[in-house]
Design a protein around this motif. Structure first.
Motif, mmCIF file in Angstrom:
data_model
loop_
_atom_site.group_PDB
_atom_site.id
_atom_site.type_symbol
_atom_site.label_atom_id
_atom_site.label_comp_id
_atom_site.label_asym_id
_atom_site.label_seq_id
_atom_site.Cartn_x
_atom_site.Cartn_y
_atom_site.Cartn_z
ATOM 1 N N ASP A 195 0.898 -1.260 -0.048
ATOM 2 C CA ASP A 195 -0.014 0.006 -0.029
ATOM 3 C C ASP A 195 0.862 1.385 0.053
ATOM 4 O OD1 ASP A 195 -2.433 -1.674 0.068
ATOM 5 O OD2 ASP A 195 -2.836 -1.168 1.989
ATOM 6 N N LEU A 196 2.027 1.332 0.789
ATOM 7 C CA LEU A 196 2.902 2.312 0.657
ATOM 8 C C LEU A 196 3.353 2.660 -0.679
ATOM 9 C CD1 LEU A 196 4.615 2.030 4.144
ATOM 10 C CD2 LEU A 196 2.813 3.460 3.510
ATOM 11 N N ALA A 197 3.818 1.641 -1.124
ATOM 12 C CA ALA A 197 4.455 1.627 -2.803
ATOM 13 C C ALA A 197 3.518 2.240 -3.550
ATOM 14 C CB ALA A 197 4.981 0.214 -3.102
ATOM 15 N N GLU A 198 2.178 1.849 -3.542
ATOM 16 C CA GLU A 198 1.165 2.295 -4.417
ATOM 17 C C GLU A 198 1.050 3.826 -4.023
ATOM 18 O OE1 GLU A 198 -3.623 1.214 -5.479
ATOM 19 O OE2 GLU A 198 -2.297 -0.267 -4.274
ATOM 20 N N GLN A 199 0.901 3.995 -2.684
ATOM 21 C CA GLN A 199 0.697 5.462 -2.529
ATOM 22 C C GLN A 199 1.923 6.458 -2.726
ATOM 23 O OE1 GLN A 199 0.202 6.252 1.744
ATOM 24 N NE2 GLN A 199 0.146 8.193 1.812
ATOM 25 N N SER A 200 2.999 5.747 -2.958
ATOM 26 C CA SER A 200 4.055 6.615 -3.458
ATOM 27 C C SER A 200 4.141 6.646 -4.872
ATOM 28 C CB SER A 200 5.431 5.762 -3.116
ATOM 29 O OG SER A 200 6.538 6.629 -3.632
ATOM 30 N N ARG A 201 3.802 5.836 -5.808
ATOM 31 C CA ARG A 201 3.425 5.826 -7.093
ATOM 32 C C ARG A 201 2.325 6.827 -7.522
ATOM 33 N NH1 ARG A 201 3.573 0.354 -7.063
ATOM 34 N NH2 ARG A 201 1.441 0.244 -7.003
ATOM 35 N N LYS A 241 1.601 9.559 -5.918
ATOM 36 C CA LYS A 241 1.945 10.826 -5.606
ATOM 37 C C LYS A 241 2.618 11.362 -6.558
ATOM 38 C CE LYS A 241 1.920 11.040 -0.539
ATOM 39 N NZ LYS A 241 2.935 11.238 0.840
ATOM 40 N N LYS A 242 3.534 10.530 -7.366
ATOM 41 C CA LYS A 242 4.448 10.712 -8.380
ATOM 42 C C LYS A 242 3.936 10.971 -9.737
ATOM 43 C CE LYS A 242 8.505 7.940 -6.743
ATOM 44 N NZ LYS A 242 9.539 6.957 -6.859
ATOM 45 N N GLU A 243 2.622 10.295 -9.907
ATOM 46 C CA GLU A 243 2.097 10.398 -11.007
ATOM 47 C C GLU A 243 0.934 11.924 -11.042
ATOM 48 O OE1 GLU A 243 -0.401 7.094 -11.256
ATOM 49 O OE2 GLU A 243 1.361 5.785 -12.126
ATOM 50 N N ALA A 244 1.085 12.179 -9.763
ATOM 51 C CA ALA A 244 0.241 13.376 -9.637
ATOM 52 C C ALA A 244 1.112 14.598 -9.605
ATOM 53 C CB ALA A 244 -0.450 13.641 -8.206
#
Length: 203
Positions: A192-198, A200-203
């Protein structure tokens, strides 16, 4: 109950008379009971769908109905087992009602004569006296458990009437409750943290 090792089930297949080799493969490769293996017909082998239907069993040299509704089942078949079935069909013509495994006079084998060949194979393979055909079924069940199949799926594939029967027989082979789920929370947080980090980067 301790399952046979792989080398032992393969040794039995090599040791038994060639006409009955397929029965051994059906025992450890699909978990069939002796009567189910000896009663399998060519019409119930679906090569394209890679499955077989268990609908009858051999008993006293004839085909009879299965004992329970749960025993009637459709099983997925691995390529190795399918290859053994195909090879057998090339070497031996079917017997009465299309039965695949026949004796020397192309009749359905009786349990007594098959048992003689089985005991000879056990001795030839160097296995303990008293090793049973049913032990091949235990090999199949233990392999499914090791592959983490759902217990209900294992119950259906073995043709057990209830899940209690499956656990009573094989419960000691399933992972201990204390071990189940270990690492699941760490994996969930990491994912879930990895998905959250991705995101943020895409935003």
């Amino acid at each position: 109950m301790e399952p046979l090792p792989t080398r032992s089930v393969l040794a039995l297949a090599d040791a038994i008379t060639p006409r009955y080799r397929l029965a051994v493969w059906l025992g450890f490769g699909l978990g069939l009971r002796e009567g189910e293996a000896l009663g399998l017909t060519e019409a119930r082998v679906e090569f394209l769908k890679r499955r077989i239907r268990i609908e009858q069993q051999a008993q006293r040299g004839t085909l009879v109905e299965l004992k329970t509704k749960a025993s009637r089942r459709t099983l997925p078949v691995d390529d190795g087992v399918l290859a053994e079935i195909a090879g057998h069909m090339q070497r031996y013509s079917p017997g009465p009602e299309g039965v695949l495994i026949t004796n020397r006079i192309r009749k359905i084998p009786r349990r007594s004569s098959f048992g003689d060949c089985w005991r000879e194979a056990v001795e030839k393979a160097g296995l303990p006296k008293g090793t049973r055909f049913h032990d091949l079924r235990h090999y199949y069940a233990s392999t499914l458990i090791a592959a983490n199949l759902n217990p209900k799926s294992i119950q259906r594939r073995l043709g057990h009437a209830t899940i209690a029967e499956t656990f009573d027989t094989y419960g000691h082979l399933f992972p201990d409750d204390e071990d189940l789920g270990r690492g699941a929370i760490d994996a969930k947080i990491e994912k879930d943290l990895a998905e959250q980090s991705r995101n943020k980067k895409e935003a």
